[in-house]
Scaffold this active site. Structure first.
Site, PDB file in Angstrom:
ATOM      1  N   HIS A  82       5.362   5.184   0.903  1.00  0.00           N
ATOM      2  CA  HIS A  82       4.915   3.824   1.182  1.00  0.00           C
ATOM      3  C   HIS A  82       4.287   3.769   2.562  1.00  0.00           C
ATOM      4  O   HIS A  82       4.747   4.411   3.506  1.00  0.00           O
ATOM      5  CB  HIS A  82       6.086   2.845   1.089  1.00  0.00           C
ATOM      6  CG  HIS A  82       5.653   1.428   0.944  1.00  0.00           C
ATOM      7  ND1 HIS A  82       5.341   0.632   2.032  1.00  0.00           N
ATOM      8  CD2 HIS A  82       5.440   0.648  -0.158  1.00  0.00           C
ATOM      9  CE1 HIS A  82       4.973  -0.572   1.609  1.00  0.00           C
ATOM     10  NE2 HIS A  82       5.031  -0.584   0.289  1.00  0.00           N
ATOM     11  N   HIS A  83       3.198   2.984   2.678  1.00  0.00           N
ATOM     12  CA  HIS A  83       2.438   2.945   3.926  1.00  0.00           C
ATOM     13  C   HIS A  83       3.247   2.362   5.086  1.00  0.00           C
ATOM     14  O   HIS A  83       2.917   2.571   6.261  1.00  0.00           O
ATOM     15  CB  HIS A  83       1.162   2.124   3.730  1.00  0.00           C
ATOM     16  CG  HIS A  83       0.012   2.574   4.581  1.00  0.00           C
ATOM     17  ND1 HIS A  83       0.150   2.893   5.915  1.00  0.00           N
ATOM     18  CD2 HIS A  83      -1.302   2.764   4.302  1.00  0.00           C
ATOM     19  CE1 HIS A  83      -1.015   3.258   6.416  1.00  0.00           C
ATOM     20  NE2 HIS A  83      -1.915   3.195   5.463  1.00  0.00           N
ATOM     21  N   SER A  84       4.326   1.643   4.792  1.00  0.00           N
ATOM     22  CA  SER A  84       5.133   1.080   5.871  1.00  0.00           C
ATOM     23  C   SER A  84       5.824   2.161   6.687  1.00  0.00           C
ATOM     24  O   SER A  84       6.199   1.940   7.846  1.00  0.00           O
ATOM     25  CB  SER A  84       6.190   0.121   5.298  1.00  0.00           C
ATOM     26  OG  SER A  84       7.037   0.801   4.378  1.00  0.00           O
ATOM     27  N   ASN A 136       2.582   2.979  12.181  1.00  0.00           N
ATOM     28  CA  ASN A 136       1.228   2.551  11.847  1.00  0.00           C
ATOM     29  C   ASN A 136       0.519   2.057  13.096  1.00  0.00           C
ATOM     30  O   ASN A 136       0.715   0.917  13.528  1.00  0.00           O
ATOM     31  CB  ASN A 136       1.270   1.451  10.790  1.00  0.00           C
ATOM     32  CG  ASN A 136       1.694   1.972   9.434  1.00  0.00           C
ATOM     33  OD1 ASN A 136       0.918   2.610   8.736  1.00  0.00           O
ATOM     34  ND2 ASN A 136       2.949   1.726   9.064  1.00  0.00           N
ATOM     35  N   CYS A 187       0.813  -1.225   0.000  1.00  0.00           N
ATOM     36  CA  CYS A 187       0.000   0.000   0.000  1.00  0.00           C
ATOM     37  C   CYS A 187       0.844   1.271   0.000  1.00  0.00           C
ATOM     38  O   CYS A 187       1.917   1.321   0.602  1.00  0.00           O
ATOM     39  CB  CYS A 187      -0.926   0.020   1.216  1.00  0.00           C
ATOM     40  SG  CYS A 187      -2.090  -1.354   1.240  1.00  0.00           S
TER      41      CYS A 187
END
Length: 487
Positions: A140-142, A328, A27
């Site tokens: 990047h969602h990380s 996150n 994601c």
């Protein structure tokens, strides 16, 4: 132009970050930022060196195998020319709004290079209907969730009215306590805990059922399997935050209730039209209500599950060089939407408020991410990713709402006109994100063009539904005021 990373040594990826690097949940967050002036790339690059590059994760790359648990953030030298892109554009380009949409959509076709930090900024000096220039930030969602990135933005910007001050965002007020009747409050607390336990158990069983067999109804907006791999289109609509607050105050609910209720109403209008089109193909166009009687349509509604720190607190910590609370820390609830044509538009927000009040008496949001991380630690990344991917696949859409700055802000000397963040990589054909900024609310739609070929028409339905809800709330507010005067 280079800059060294701030991280002293390697750091293992968190379980959530590992999930976002699995092939089925790869994601990205993409944010369109409208500016009131043309962008000076040199100012932006100089500002990034003093802010973004000081954060460890933005000056680190990932090493290790995706198939294992040994993925790590490793400090590296950042070359800004590999992250800041300034295409040479004709300032008088035809259809600039469409050009920006196509440009952002094309970014979803290309994965990021893991040999360098996972972020990039595109500076588009082209005038659109809402801005003099547009910046596109892809990460990047990380690296972090929406709350983390919003706090980073706040820590990197200043109030337009006061260039020395950080922007402010809304802060939730805690309800005051009372000791007027100790026995009563003890009984109320026991009842609250019992309801909390019961609701959490019910929601968790529904979560497991969604993973195992419970699927949403196939509808015109339900994505096909692996629609997470398709190119996405991004469209947005700017509406008045004041209108939303008016409805909130008249109906005694939250801003999230209003925007999610307007989303339910807009989707109902849009689906009614899509079903009508299908009926016309079958030779039947006599129905005034074309929606199926039983339509299961659920949304994954994301929630910030940080226990204490809000966006403002995180921004102040990062401005001081701290990375606490970063990353996150998001949970989600599976929220059922009632797709129907109501005579009273306020019924939509009333239904959403009742369901959301029920969800608040549950720990579903606090359980979903930790449960996936527990599966990851026990069975590995593949199993945890398969769990989350299946749950998302069996629902129809995703929704999120993030509070932004209360006043207009400047980004390295450039006044911001609007913020429009979104996400792609989830197995949904539709993702709706709401972002407040000053006196505006931006509704951003990420859509699979194979499923939603007319995203602007859906945005029209959302905007028209919000207007109908506002008009009904005004009428109700006037009636209440008149009743009070008569009394």
């Amino acid at each position: 132009m280079t800059n060294s990373g701030a991280m002293i040594g390697e750091e293992a990826l968190s379980p959530a970050a590992q999930l976002f690097h699995s092939p089925s949940l790869n994601c990205y967050i993409v944010t369109m930022i409208g500016f009131k002036t043309k962008i000076n790339p040199n100012f932006v690059k100089a500002g990034l060196e003093q802010t973004l590059l000081k954060h460890p994760l933005f000056s680190s790359k990932i090493v290790g195998s995706k198939e294992g648990r040994n993925m790590k953030w490793t400090p590296t030298t950042v070359k800004l020319e590999n992250h800041v892109f300034v295409p040479n554009l004709d300032p008088n380009i035809d259809h600039p709004d469409q050009f920006v949409e196509d440009y952002v959509s094309n970014l979803t076709k290309t994965p990021m290079d893991l040999s360098k930090p996972l972020w990039e900024i595109h500076l588009l000096n082209v005038k659109t209907s809402d801005a003099e220039a547009v910046g596109v930030f892809r990460v990047h969602h990380s690296i972090g969730d929406g709350a983390s990135l919003t706090s980073l933005l706040i820590a990197s910007t200043w109030k337009t009215s006061d260039p020395e001050a950080l922007p402010t965002v809304p802060i939730k007020k805690r309800a005051g306590s009372t000791n007027s009747n100790t026995t009563f409050w003890w009984l109320l607390s026991i009842w609250f805990v019992l309801r909390l336990i019961w609701n959490t158990c019910v929601d968790f069983m529904l979560f497991l059922a969604t993973f195992l067999y419970l699927k949403d109804t196939e509808s015109p907006i339900k994505g096909a399997p692996r629609c997470d791999l398709t190119t996405k289109r991004f469209a947005y609509r700017i509406v008045s935050l004041g209108d939303i607050k008016l409805v909130k105050n008249v109906m005694n609910m939250t801003i999230n209730d209003v925007v999610l209720g307007a989303t339910q109403a807009g989707l109902s209008r849009y689906l009614d039209r899509r079903y009508a089109t299908e009926d016309e193909k079958d030779g039947d166009n006599s129905n005034t209500n074309n929606l199926p009687e039983s339509l299961r349509l659920r949304a994954i509604v994301f929630a910030n599950i940080r226990a204490t720190a809000g966006i403002q607190d995180m921004a102040e910590m990062m401005a001081k060089g701290s990375k606490d609370k970063w990353g996150n820390e998001i949970g989600y609830v599976i929220f059922p939407l009632t797709i129907a044509l109501h005579g009273d538009p306020l019924d939509h927000i009333g239904e959403v408020k009742a369901k959301m009040e029920r969800k608040k008496l549950s720990l579903e949001a606090q359980c979903t991410l930790p449960f996936s991380c527990c599966v990851l630690k026990t069975f590995g990344v593949k199993a945890a990713a398969a769990l989350t991917h299946t749950v998302f696949t069996n629902t129809t859409m995703a929704f999120s709402n993030v509070c932004g700055p209360l006043e207009e802000i400047s980004f390295f000397g450039h006044s911001i006109a609007f913020l429009a963040p979104s996400i792609y990589g989830f197995p949904h054909a539709i993702t709706i994100h709401c972002q407040s900024y000053a006196d505006k609310m931006t509704i951003i739609l990420a859509a699979d063009p194979n499923v939603v070929p007319d995203p602007h028409r859906l945005l029209d339905d959302l905007e028209e539904s919000l207007q109908l809800i506002k008009d009904a709330a005004l009428k109700k507010g006037s009636s209440k005021l008149l009743s009070k005067k008569e009394d």
